[in-house]
Enzyme design. Structure first.
Site, PDB file in Angstrom:
ATOM      1  N   CYS A   1      13.590  10.740   6.929  1.00 13.05           N
ATOM      2  CA  CYS A   1      13.884  10.179   8.148  1.00 13.05           C
ATOM      3  C   CYS A   1      14.738  10.707   9.037  1.00 13.05           C
ATOM      4  CB  CYS A   1      13.603   8.238   7.579  1.00 13.05           C
ATOM      5  SG  CYS A   1      14.529   8.337   6.886  1.00 13.05           S
TER       6      CYS A   1
ATOM      7  N   LYS B   1       0.941  -1.225   0.271  1.00 11.57           N
ATOM      8  CA  LYS B   1      -0.078   0.596  -0.260  1.00 11.57           C
ATOM      9  C   LYS B   1       0.424   0.887   0.138  1.00 11.57           C
ATOM     10  CE  LYS B   1      -1.424   2.847   2.776  1.00 11.57           C
ATOM     11  NZ  LYS B   1      -1.734   4.354   1.582  1.00 11.57           N
TER      12      LYS B   1
ATOM     13  N   GLU C   1      10.211   1.812  10.364  1.00  9.64           N
ATOM     14  CA  GLU C   1      11.272   2.465  10.620  1.00  9.64           C
ATOM     15  C   GLU C   1      10.349   4.175  10.171  1.00  9.64           C
ATOM     16  OE1 GLU C   1      12.815   5.671   9.199  1.00  9.64           O
ATOM     17  OE2 GLU C   1      13.382   5.003   7.376  1.00  9.64           O
TER      18      GLU C   1
ATOM     19  N   GLU D   1      10.592  15.898  14.849  1.00 12.43           N
ATOM     20  CA  GLU D   1      10.727  15.912  13.409  1.00 12.43           C
ATOM     21  C   GLU D   1      10.080  16.794  12.789  1.00 12.43           C
ATOM     22  OE1 GLU D   1       9.823  11.969  12.021  1.00 12.43           O
ATOM     23  OE2 GLU D   1      11.893  11.760  10.532  1.00 12.43           O
TER      24      GLU D   1
HETATM   25  P1  NAP Z   1       1.314   8.240   8.246  1.00 10.69           P
HETATM   26  O1  NAP Z   1       0.439   8.692   8.424  1.00 10.69           O
HETATM   27  O2  NAP Z   1       2.648   7.434   9.073  1.00 10.69           O
HETATM   28  O3  NAP Z   1       1.748   7.369   7.128  1.00 10.69           O
HETATM   29  C1  NAP Z   1       2.360   6.662   6.476  1.00 10.69           C
HETATM   30  C2  NAP Z   1       2.023   5.245   5.305  1.00 10.69           C
HETATM   31  O4  NAP Z   1       1.090   4.897   6.322  1.00 10.69           O
HETATM   32  C3  NAP Z   1       1.406   5.733   4.251  1.00 10.69           C
HETATM   33  O5  NAP Z   1       1.349   5.205   3.200  1.00 10.69           O
HETATM   34  C4  NAP Z   1      -0.750   6.590   4.957  1.00 10.69           C
HETATM   35  O6  NAP Z   1      -1.394   6.245   4.378  1.00 10.69           O
HETATM   36  C5  NAP Z   1      -0.396   4.682   5.836  1.00 10.69           C
HETATM   37  N1  NAP Z   1      -1.249   4.733   7.483  1.00 10.69           N
HETATM   38  C6  NAP Z   1      -1.851   5.912   7.921  1.00 10.69           C
HETATM   39  N2  NAP Z   1      -3.017   5.255   8.504  1.00 10.69           N
HETATM   40  C7  NAP Z   1      -3.284   4.643   9.179  1.00 10.69           C
HETATM   41  C8  NAP Z   1      -3.713   3.341   8.853  1.00 10.69           C
HETATM   42  N3  NAP Z   1      -4.403   3.484  10.263  1.00 10.69           N
HETATM   43  N4  NAP Z   1      -3.249   1.803   9.130  1.00 10.69           N
HETATM   44  C9  NAP Z   1      -2.637   1.384   7.849  1.00 10.69           C
HETATM   45  N5  NAP Z   1      -1.901   2.648   7.174  1.00 10.69           N
HETATM   46  C10 NAP Z   1      -1.870   4.139   7.499  1.00 10.69           C
HETATM   47  O7  NAP Z   1       2.521   9.799   8.023  1.00 10.69           O
HETATM   48  P2  NAP Z   1       2.476  10.938   7.134  1.00 10.69           P
HETATM   49  O8  NAP Z   1       1.270  11.417   7.783  1.00 10.69           O
HETATM   50  O9  NAP Z   1       2.168  10.607   5.742  1.00 10.69           O
HETATM   51  O10 NAP Z   1       3.563  11.913   7.371  1.00 10.69           O
HETATM   52  C11 NAP Z   1       3.121  12.282   8.659  1.00 10.69           C
HETATM   53  C12 NAP Z   1       5.198  12.382   9.432  1.00 10.69           C
HETATM   54  O11 NAP Z   1       5.296  10.770   9.444  1.00 10.69           O
HETATM   55  C13 NAP Z   1       5.577  13.616   8.545  1.00 10.69           C
HETATM   56  O12 NAP Z   1       5.673  14.514   9.063  1.00 10.69           O
HETATM   57  C14 NAP Z   1       7.498  13.242   8.857  1.00 10.69           C
HETATM   58  O13 NAP Z   1       7.191  13.238   9.823  1.00 10.69           O
HETATM   59  C15 NAP Z   1       6.618  11.428   9.354  1.00 10.69           C
HETATM   60  N6  NAP Z   1       7.133  10.618   8.240  1.00 10.69           N
HETATM   61  C16 NAP Z   1       8.287   9.991   8.435  1.00 10.69           C
HETATM   62  C17 NAP Z   1       9.068   8.908   7.267  1.00 10.69           C
HETATM   63  C18 NAP Z   1       9.698   7.932   7.374  1.00 10.69           C
HETATM   64  O14 NAP Z   1      10.494   8.000   6.214  1.00 10.69           O
HETATM   65  N7  NAP Z   1      10.636   7.388   8.576  1.00 10.69           N
HETATM   66  C19 NAP Z   1       8.317   9.369   5.870  1.00 10.69           C
HETATM   67  C20 NAP Z   1       6.997   9.601   5.764  1.00 10.69           C
HETATM   68  C21 NAP Z   1       6.617  10.319   6.745  1.00 10.69           C
HETATM   69  P3  NAP Z   1      -1.872   7.692   3.517  1.00 10.69           P
HETATM   70  O15 NAP Z   1      -0.575   8.697   3.818  1.00 10.69           O
HETATM   71  O16 NAP Z   1      -2.267   7.416   1.757  1.00 10.69           O
HETATM   72  O17 NAP Z   1      -2.865   7.719   4.569  1.00 10.69           O
END
Ligand code: NAP
Ligand code: MG
Length: 490
Positions: free
Chosen positions: A285, A176, A251, A384
């Site tokens: 990250c 996904k 991660e 972050e």
């Molecule tokens: P996120 O919500 O953790 O999203 C990561 C993935 O998880 C996306 O595919 C998201 O889908 C999915 N997801 C969200 N809610 C879920 C649930 N209840 N069950 C299963 N999967 C779910 O991250 P984000 O909102 O895009 O970003 C928020 C913050 O996360 C950023 O500001 C950053 O601090 C951190 N981040 C970290 C990394 C890293 O490389 N470690 C990467 C991205 C973000 P959808 O996005 O399609 O809803």
């Protein structure tokens, strides 16, 4: 550009017919739509992956699976320019960076093809037991059905980091991608179709996290969850996985320190810090988000960093010479601008940047931002930001620098600049992080383990460590003696 879900080797429409807009972050304009999967589609995909796992795929030799991976790598390479442009349209990053990512994604498939081939030779190992009446072998076997959930910062590359080792190991997978950046994952599915990967081995379901991700997390037929993203969702996923004892690798990002000692070349330090926090718009990250500089060179370092940050060309990632593209989405823009505002409120000084550039009103752009006087208990120092925002602070001694660096709940990466080899070794050993860069910051290699200490995650991706994530271990022990076991017969 694809719109369907890729399930069981076919392109299908979501059962409830949901669609999501695809937005170019450089313009804020919708240019495509993708499918919004829900629980029924996820169940369809997991069922297909289970059926494929019960079929030939895990029983093939590693060399046979490696051939599929090599074909995928070569098709990604053949379409590198086109896929890179798609990544820019979807994610916003500058084209040269997208080309690195797509090249690295192809390299990841080649690397795991190599490990799949080696696996045939070392899949089974004989171990020596202290009792000669027994012989024992240890076999490594594919773990099962994998649910992979990835973020939007390196869309195809994050897919490759999970899909390539999982397939090499003989697992089947439901991927996904992030809602904001699904297009290149769909291209990967199209490539899987072209190379005639057996149906159900790779399934790609697009949709929003709560509707397409959560059912994957909760599905009883998923044996392992591989996740990259935020700590909040990672924790939720781990709790849900506990219900059926799913294997989990996470991660979750960090707040990575960069220690600049007074014996280093300031120009080089500025260059690595710039790269460390401004590449991919800081949506990394392992981003170099806390820079600790020896007090004797702090003023000079800050002056040079600000001068260089102000020279960065901001714009559409497809335009020539652009170093900083838009953030991935409106939500991310709001989060980053909000974090800068909060930093100001909590006492930080914005030395440069901090705003949306006036000449780029349409897209989700933020200026390269340098903060000082950031209180140690403020959000900007501790959390972050995931944008082009760096905190710079002075330290007086090596001990203080190490203590400040380690004073975080994260532990993904850390970096240091020094010309003293003994210091480099000492400080690298003292830093509590899964990755330590010396005299550089950020370069990643498919061969080397990637992952964090503390709340930055669980497990390691890439290299042979990433392969281990997708294997089970079975002991096969035989009683080879003619003597009766004689537990109750004397
Ligand atoms: P996120 O919500 O953790 O999203 C990561 C993935 O998880 C996306 O595919 C998201 O889908 C999915 N997801 C969200 N809610 C879920 C649930 N209840 N069950 C299963 N999967 C779910 O991250 P984000 O909102 O895009 O970003 C928020 C913050 O996360 C950023 O500001 C950053 O601090 C951190 N981040 C970290 C990394 C890293 O490389 N470690 C990467 C991205 C973000 P959808 O996005 O399609 O809803
Ligand atoms: Mg997009």
């Amino acid at each position: 550009m694809r719109t369907g879900l890729f399930i069981d080797g076919k392109w299908v429409s979501p059962k409830l017919g949901g669609k999501l807009d695809v937005v170019n972050p450089a313009t804020g304009k919708v240019f495509h739509e993708i499918s919004a999967a829900t629980e029924e589609d996820v169940d369809h995909a997991v069922t297909a992956a289970r059926r494929a796992f019960n079929g030939e795929w895990p029983k093939m030799s590693g060399a046979q699976r490696g051939q599929y991976l090599r074909k995928i790598a070569s098709r990604i390479r053949n379409r590198l320019d086109e896929i890179s442009e798609l990544e820019v349209l979807d994610n916003g990053k500058p084209l040269p960076e997208a080309k690195w990512d797509i090249g690295d994604a192809a390299g990841c498939f080649d690397f795991y093809a190599g490990l799949a081939e080696e696996y045939d030779e070392n899949r089974v190992e004989t171990i020596c037991l202290p009792d000669a009446r027994f012989t024992s072998k240890v076999a490594r076997e594919p773990l099962g059905v994998v649910g992979a959930i990835i973020p939007w910062n390196y869309p195809l590359l994050m897919a490759a980091w999970k899909v390539a080792p999982a397939l090499a190991a003989g697992c089947t997978i439901v991927l996904k991608p992030a809602e904001a950046t699904s297009l290149t994952a769909l291209e990967l599915a199209a490539i899987a179709e072209e190379v005639e990967l057996p149906p159900g081995v790779l399934n790609v379901i697009t949709g929003i996290g709560s509707e397409a991700g959560q059912p994957l997390v909760d599905h009883p037929e998923v044996d392992k969850l591989a996740f990259t993203g935020s700590g909040a969702i990672g924790a939720k996923l781990m709790a849900a996985a506990a219900k059926s004892i799913k294997r989990v690798s996470l991660e979750l990002g960090g707040k990575s320190p960069f220690l600049v000692f007074d014996d280093c070349d300031i120009e080089k330090a500025v260059e690595w810090v710039m790269f460390g926090i401004f590449w991919n718009q800081g949506q990394v990250c392992s981003a170099t988000s806390r820079v600790l500089v020896h007090e004797s060179i702090h003023a000079r370092f800050l002056e040079r960093l600000v001068e260089e940050a102000q020279k960065i060309t901001i714009g559409d990632g497809l335009a020539d010479g652009v170093l900083l593209g838009p953030l991935v989405s409106k939500i991310q823009l709001e989060r980053v601008v909000g974090a800068i505002e909060k930093a100001r409120e909590q006492g930080a000084t914005v030395v440069t940047g901090g705003r949306r550039p006036a000449h780029l009103a349409e897209g989700y752009f933020v200026e390269p931002t340098v903060l000082t006087d950031v209180p140690l208990d403020s959000q900007a120092w501790k959390e972050e930001i995931f944008g082009p925002v760096v905190c710079v602070r002075a330290f007086a001694s090596e001990e203080e620098a190490i203590a400040l660096a380690n004073d975080t709940r994260f532990g993904l990466a850390a970096a240091l600049m020094t010309s003293d080899d003994a210091r480099a070794e000492r400080v690298a050993a003292a830093l509590r992080a899964g990755i330590v860069w010396i005299n550089c910051s950020q370069p990643g290699f498919t061969e080397a383990p990637w992952g964090g200490y503390k709340q930055s995650g669980i497990g390691r991706e890439l290299g042979r460590w990433g392969f281990e994530n997708y294997l089970e271990t079975k002991q096969i022990t035989a009683y080879v003696s003619d003597e009766p076991w004689a537990w109750y017969i004397k």
